[in-house]
Design a protein around this motif. Sequence first.
Motif, short mmCIF file in Angstrom:
data_model
loop_
_atom_site.label_atom_id
_atom_site.label_comp_id
_atom_site.label_asym_id
_atom_site.label_seq_id
_atom_site.Cartn_x
_atom_site.Cartn_y
_atom_site.Cartn_z
N GLU A 1 0.71 -1.20 0.03
CA GLU A 1 0.17 -0.15 -0.10
C GLU A 1 0.83 1.16 -0.08
N ALA A 2 2.10 1.12 0.44
CA ALA A 2 3.12 2.35 0.59
C ALA A 2 4.02 2.34 -0.71
N LEU A 3 4.24 1.30 -1.18
CA LEU A 3 5.16 1.09 -2.42
C LEU A 3 4.50 0.66 -3.57
N PRO A 4 5.10 0.77 -4.85
CA PRO A 4 4.70 0.26 -5.93
C PRO A 4 4.61 -1.22 -5.78
N GLY A 5 3.32 -2.25 -6.30
CA GLY A 5 3.30 -3.41 -5.89
C GLY A 5 4.51 -4.28 -6.27
N ARG A 6 5.15 -3.99 -7.42
CA ARG A 6 6.07 -4.86 -7.98
C ARG A 6 7.44 -4.85 -7.07
N LEU A 7 7.64 -3.63 -6.22
CA LEU A 7 8.77 -3.39 -5.39
C LEU A 7 8.45 -4.18 -4.25
N ALA A 8 7.25 -4.26 -3.66
CA ALA A 8 6.95 -4.86 -2.56
C ALA A 8 6.96 -6.50 -2.72
N ALA A 9 6.62 -6.78 -3.98
CA ALA A 9 6.53 -8.25 -4.27
C ALA A 9 7.93 -8.68 -4.60
N ALA A 10 8.88 -7.90 -4.94
CA ALA A 10 10.21 -8.34 -5.27
C ALA A 10 11.06 -8.42 -4.19
N LEU A 11 10.55 -7.67 -3.16
CA LEU A 11 11.63 -7.52 -1.91
C LEU A 11 11.69 -9.07 -1.14
#
Length: 229
Positions: A110-120
Amino acid sequence: MRDAAERDAAERDADAPRAAVLDPIDRASEVVFGLLMSLSFTGALSVASAGRDEIRTMLASAVGCNLAWGLVDAVMFVVRARVARGHRAALAERFARAGDAAEARAVLGEALPGRLAAALPEAALERLRAMARAAAPVPASGSAARDDLRAAFGVFALVVAATFPVVLPFVLLADAATALRVSNGLAIALLFGAGAVLGRYAGWGAARTGFAMVALGAAMVATIRLLGG
């Protein structure tokens, strides 16, 4: 403990680099808003029959409208900033209290672009969760409120300032038809400039976005006048 946290927050605020009070989107948008409101008044003026009384009425109406809406925009900017700050604090709290990695990743999304959160990576996510749990809640600082007020003043000033390039030709030039042409030319230049700022910021290309903003501005002024604005 609370006093210590407040002192720590104040020290962090003092040491942190100061960001721009208004970002390019805010600055360009407020200028465009002020221009469109002013153009809705100057465009309704019949230069063939307008006398000095009609021009004075138009000038007073345009300036008064942008003063009022500049104030409304400024107040709503403060409201939006405070709500956004509260939302970020709530997200941080939810992230720290997440029951598992999947929930934490969803909150982070919700705070970061979805792709970044998923790739973490999982390990990095767990380190962030540990840091969030260990961090003490940061109380609202006085500098945030001051920044909100500075930004609100900037919003008000931009909306009001955008009035004058459109209306001043009617003050400085005796011929209303010439004044209208100069006014429209200045408005087109400013709309193009605002679009160029947005285009550079978004990576779309300054010239293309500038021309698009001019076309959009013309369409919006026509719509405002059609609706009786």
